[in-house]
Design an enzyme around this catalytic site. Structure first.
Site, PDB file in Angstrom:
ATOM      1  N   ALA A  98      56.958  44.841  48.656  1.00  0.00           N
ATOM      2  CA  ALA A  98      56.315  44.183  47.783  1.00  0.00           C
ATOM      3  C   ALA A  98      55.588  44.864  47.510  1.00  0.00           C
ATOM      4  CB  ALA A  98      56.764  42.943  47.525  1.00  0.00           C
ATOM      5  N   THR A  99      55.374  44.624  46.286  1.00  0.00           N
ATOM      6  CA  THR A  99      54.065  45.116  45.953  1.00  0.00           C
ATOM      7  C   THR A  99      53.372  44.858  44.623  1.00  0.00           C
ATOM      8  OG1 THR A  99      55.424  46.971  43.651  1.00  0.00           O
ATOM      9  CG2 THR A  99      54.668  47.598  45.741  1.00  0.00           C
ATOM     10  N   THR A 100      53.463  44.792  43.360  1.00  0.00           N
ATOM     11  CA  THR A 100      52.370  44.595  42.080  1.00  0.00           C
ATOM     12  C   THR A 100      52.386  42.965  41.470  1.00  0.00           C
ATOM     13  OG1 THR A 100      51.282  46.689  41.750  1.00  0.00           O
ATOM     14  CG2 THR A 100      50.355  44.640  40.473  1.00  0.00           C
ATOM     15  N   LYS A 113      59.688  38.337  43.401  1.00  0.00           N
ATOM     16  CA  LYS A 113      58.495  38.123  44.117  1.00  0.00           C
ATOM     17  C   LYS A 113      57.812  37.701  43.882  1.00  0.00           C
ATOM     18  CE  LYS A 113      57.893  43.574  44.311  1.00  0.00           C
ATOM     19  NZ  LYS A 113      57.453  44.673  43.524  1.00  0.00           N
TER      20      LYS A 113
END
Length: 273
Positions: free
Chosen positions: A50-52, A83
């Site tokens: 998962a990123t930002t 997320k």
């Protein structure tokens, strides 16, 4: 016999669900499953990440937003991942890092807070929630040393102080209170640049949503692991606000309108970078 069993259960009762699992069923913990802690990976594992995540305070509360992309190396593993999650009535949790472990950790944290409320008959303080999350992240340190790190962002409304608060963490479980705004994940440096320019004190909730969308657009522009609002597939960031009334997920029509406004403004400006 039944009374003896009940007495035994009462004697072993703890307000921490994680502590209960660690004592009685440690193999069920996401960071303590059989073979994980002692495994020595010969090569980096290809797992979704998962990123930002971006978070900020606004007048009366806090907001947290996350993009919808998960990556696995140079491949887009998912365009639909969520997320940002409500931890309980007055707090939210955003995840960056190894997606599978992060989602398991989020579920455990949600149960931890619910279990505490049932045992103690009251909500855990926001400070207490932040500390317990730090302890959970510390438990994942052996996996983090193998490259399977989880770095969350935690935000909530402090009902005793009447303000929204933000907390960031490192992979060792270190907890740090942030002020005004913060970002985590692969696109965080680009999102933070946008927040520094666009955030101001006493934003309204609607203005904070617009700022979060702008920040995620900037992150997606320069970070391939971050996905911006997808107007073709009608996929928008997951955005939560938290104030004195509790957590609220921002509706998709509002996110679509905010995203369209950003696109139109940038089109008119003729921006290339």
């Amino acid at each position: 016999m039944q009374e003896s069993t009940a007495n035994k259960v009462a004697a072993n009762a703890t307000s921490s669900f994680t502590e209960h699992l660690q004592r009685d069923r440690p193999e069920l913990l996401p960071f303590n499953r059989s073979g994980q802690g002692s495994a020595t990976a010969a090569a980096p594992l290809q797992v979704p990440h998962a990123t930002t995540i971006v978070a900020m305070s606004y007048n009366g509360g806090v907001l947290m937003a996350g993009d919808r992309r998960a990556t696995m190396g140079n491949v887009i593993a998912s365009r639909h991942i969520e997320k940002v999650f409500p931890a309980d009535r007055y707090s939210v949790l955003g995840i960056a890092g190894t997606a599978g472990i992060a989602i398991d950790l989020t579920r455990l944290f949600q149960v931890e807070l619910e279990h505490y409320e049932k045992i103690e008959g009251t909500l855990l303080s926001l400070e207490g929630k932040a500390n317990r999350l730090g302890a959970m992240i510390r438990g994942n340190l052996p996996l983090a040393m193998q490259g399977l790190a989880v770095v969350p962002l935690f935000a909530g409304f402090d009902t005793s102080a009447g303000v929204g608060r933000l907390f960031s963490y490192d992979v060792t479980g270190g907890r740090y209170e942030e002020h005004e705004h913060h970002t985590v994940g692969s696109g965080s440096v680009f999102a933070r640049g946008a927040l520094k320019k666009l955030w101001r004190p006493n934003l309204s909730a609607e203005e904070a949503v617009a700022v979060a969308i702008e920040a995620l657009f900037d992150a997606a522009d320069d970070d391939s692991a971050t996905g911006g609002p997808d107007t073709v597939r009608k996929l928008w960031p997951v955005v939560y606000t938290v104030d004195s009334t509790g957590t609220r997920r921002v509706a998709e029509p509002q996110l679509a309108a905010a995203s369209q406004h950003v696109i139109e403004a940038r089109t008119i400006a003729g921006r290339e970078a």
